[in-house]
Motif scaffolding. Sequence first.
Motif, PDB file in Angstrom:
ATOM      1  N   PRO A  87      16.509  60.887  -5.789  1.00  0.00           N
ATOM      2  CA  PRO A  87      16.769  59.740  -4.911  1.00  0.00           C
ATOM      3  C   PRO A  87      16.435  58.432  -5.609  1.00  0.00           C
ATOM      4  N   GLU A  88      17.069  57.419  -5.122  1.00  0.00           N
ATOM      5  CA  GLU A  88      16.866  56.084  -5.678  1.00  0.00           C
ATOM      6  C   GLU A  88      15.472  55.582  -5.336  1.00  0.00           C
ATOM      7  N   VAL A  89      14.812  54.935  -6.300  1.00  0.00           N
ATOM      8  CA  VAL A  89      13.489  54.343  -6.057  1.00  0.00           C
ATOM      9  C   VAL A  89      13.694  53.015  -5.348  1.00  0.00           C
ATOM     10  N   ILE A  90      12.946  52.809  -4.270  1.00  0.00           N
ATOM     11  CA  ILE A  90      13.099  51.601  -3.447  1.00  0.00           C
ATOM     12  C   ILE A  90      11.946  50.653  -3.739  1.00  0.00           C
ATOM     13  N   ASN A  91      12.243  49.383  -3.753  1.00  0.00           N
ATOM     14  CA  ASN A  91      11.254  48.329  -3.998  1.00  0.00           C
ATOM     15  C   ASN A  91      10.063  48.510  -3.054  1.00  0.00           C
ATOM     16  N   ALA A 141      15.314  52.351   4.572  1.00  0.00           N
ATOM     17  CA  ALA A 141      16.407  52.655   3.646  1.00  0.00           C
ATOM     18  C   ALA A 141      17.499  53.400   4.408  1.00  0.00           C
TER      19      ALA A 141
END
Length: 194
Positions: A1-5, A11
């Motif tokens: 999964p994409e890393v979120i700030n 998300a």
Amino acid sequence: PEVINGRTHKATVVDLSPWVEYEFRVVASNSVGIGEPSRPSALLKTKAAVPVVAPTNVSGGGGSRSELVVTWEPVPEELQNGEGFGYIVMLRPLGSTTWTKAVVASVDASKYVYRNESITPLSPFEVKVGVYNNEGEGTLSSISIVYSGEDEPQIAPAGTAALSVSAAEVEVSWQPIAWNRHTGRVLGYEVRRL
């Protein structure tokens, strides 16, 4: 999964399947590593959608005189995309332009038998099977050629002869019945004594 700030607190999760229950966890990460995951969220079911996966292995054949038997591999529950799931069977005699449509309102169905006295034995039909649910009609399979049922042989074998081989045995011979376009292939013979 994409890393979120790290300053973001929500998300959008994409590429989920319709009408499937999911639960989610969140993990925090930094330069040292990844922490423990959160407790799972409550189960959430995605919204229903029109089914997009058609049945596979569409074939058939056999059955009785004046019948066309159509079979297929059922669509798994996770690909049905909603309630009210069933199958749509489309068929037409080979060379015809008009389709006959039948609805099979059973999730577990894998067979449909079309009966019509005007069907001649071993007639080729174009057949395709589709899907539907409460959201609408979905995809149809590619066309398969299926033959209607055979009829019983209309003639008896010719040239029957008997030869005594011993006190307890007789050898019986005959000429085979040729394959007939309207009755089909002969699968066997029965020898009867009178």
